[in-house]
Design a protein around this motif. Structure first.
Motif, PDB file in Angstrom:
ATOM      1  N   SER A  41     -14.875 120.968  82.770  1.00 13.26           N
ATOM      2  CA  SER A  41     -15.409 119.626  82.986  1.00 13.26           C
ATOM      3  C   SER A  41     -15.048 118.700  81.831  1.00 13.26           C
ATOM      4  N   ALA A  45     -12.719 115.356  81.985  1.00 11.58           N
ATOM      5  CA  ALA A  45     -13.211 114.069  81.493  1.00 11.58           C
ATOM      6  C   ALA A  45     -12.291 113.495  80.416  1.00 11.58           C
ATOM      7  N   THR A  48      -9.088 112.239  81.944  1.00 14.23           N
ATOM      8  CA  THR A  48      -9.346 110.995  82.676  1.00 14.23           C
ATOM      9  C   THR A  48      -9.459 109.832  81.701  1.00 14.23           C
ATOM     10  N   ARG A  68     -14.886 111.858  92.648  1.00 22.00           N
ATOM     11  CA  ARG A  68     -14.835 113.260  92.249  1.00 22.00           C
ATOM     12  C   ARG A  68     -14.972 114.152  93.477  1.00 22.00           C
ATOM     13  N   THR A 123     -18.165 114.301  85.355  1.00 20.10           N
ATOM     14  CA  THR A 123     -17.451 115.520  85.740  1.00 20.10           C
ATOM     15  C   THR A 123     -18.277 116.788  85.516  1.00 20.10           C
ATOM     16  N   LEU A 127     -18.447 120.851  89.935  1.00 21.11           N
ATOM     17  CA  LEU A 127     -17.505 120.321  90.917  1.00 21.11           C
ATOM     18  C   LEU A 127     -16.950 121.414  91.814  1.00 21.11           C
ATOM     19  N   TYR A 130     -11.750 120.787  90.223  1.00 23.75           N
ATOM     20  CA  TYR A 130     -11.627 119.938  89.040  1.00 23.75           C
ATOM     21  C   TYR A 130     -10.524 118.914  89.272  1.00 23.75           C
ATOM     22  N   VAL A 132     -10.141 114.477  90.100  1.00 22.17           N
ATOM     23  CA  VAL A 132     -10.677 113.141  90.325  1.00 22.17           C
ATOM     24  C   VAL A 132      -9.542 112.253  90.815  1.00 22.17           C
TER      25      VAL A 132
END
Length: 273
Positions: A41, A45, A48, A68, A123, A127, A130, A132
């Motif tokens: 996660s 993140a 991103t 997500r 995130t 999820l 993984y 997005v």
């Protein structure tokens, strides 16, 4: 300290968590986070954040609509489960940060709230995959969204506390997370939109088309009896009894924004493993 506290400290250091608590907005966990889940996660993140900051440096992008993969929705021909409005800001030291403004259901109850969080919290939610995706609105749309995001009274105008994961797009009895984003976009784009009914009328005028999910009677009955955050009584009987459940999905929102000329095609970021 527990692992959750170590994670919070690490994410704060990376600028991926807000400086104020937002824990109340997270869903109650059915299972504890594992070290691998946290690591993946955080990696998602961080990547991103890097991609969004690079986009800003290239063309000045300050707002994106981010989605997500919180659930496996493949049986309904949908990919992403939840969207939020992500915007660039700076912290007290002047360092860049990217925040998420989104609506979250509270622990599977029939209520929800709007929260500002960091990418790490977005995130860090067990999820399904993984991955997005985001769309970049046009500069004119970004400017209007920034004005809404920066004004708490405007950003909460379309919010309704009664929550239904499968709320009907053209009713106001409930509101799900993606619906709040969509109706807030309508508010931002038209100064005459003052309530949810007007937002929905604007969206119809602009050609938004909800996703249609095929959900049988037994599945609907089981969900309604066991889930406080799922209801079907706001859907028209003729559609509900024909197993056609219309609702607002991330995929349909992305498709409409592109079709309406308000944003580009989705950009996808996934971890290899």
């Amino acid at each position: 300290m527990k692992m959750r506290h170590y994670v919070a400290v690490a994410l704060l250091a990376a600028g991926l968590l807000p400086g104020t608590p937002a824990q109340a907005g997270r869903a109650c966990e059915d299972k504890p986070l594992t070290a691998q889940m946290v690591e993946r996660s955080m990696e998602l993140a961080a990547k991103t954040w890097t991609a969004l900051e690079s986009q800003y440096q290239q063309d000045g992008t300050q707002v994106v609509i981010l989605a997500r993969m919180g659930q496996d929705l493949s049986q309904y021909k949908q990919r992403y489960s939840h969207v939020g409005m992500v915007y660039r800001s700076v912290d007290d030291t002047g360092a860049p940060v990217w925040r998420v403004l989104h609506k979250l259901n509270q622990c599977g109850t029939s209520e929800a709230g709007v929260y500002r969080q960091g990418l790490g919290e977005f995130t860090l939610d067990d999820l399904w995959r993984y991955e997005v995706a985001w769309v970049v609105p046009t500069p004119a749309v970004q400017a209007r969204l920034l004005a809404l995001i920066g004004d708490p009274s405007k950003s909460l105008k379309m919010h309704a506390k009664p929550y239904n994961m499968l709320s009907y797009p053209w009713a106001t009895r409930y509101q799900q997370s993606n619906q709040w984003v969509l109706e807030s976009i309508a508010e931002a784009m038209d100064a005459d939109v003052a309530n949810r009914e007007q937002a929905q009328a604007w969206l119809k005028l602009k050609g938004y088309q909800p996703a249609v999910l095929e959900i049988g009677a037994l599945t609907r009955l089981g969900a309604r009896m066991t889930k406080a955050n799922i209801a079907f009584d706001d859907h028209p009987n003729e559609k509900r009894y024909s197993d056609r459940i219309e609702t607002i999905t991330a995929d349909s929102l992305f498709a409409w924004l592109k079709r309406a000329g308000m944003a580009g095609a989705p950009v996808t970021l996934r971890l290899d493993k």
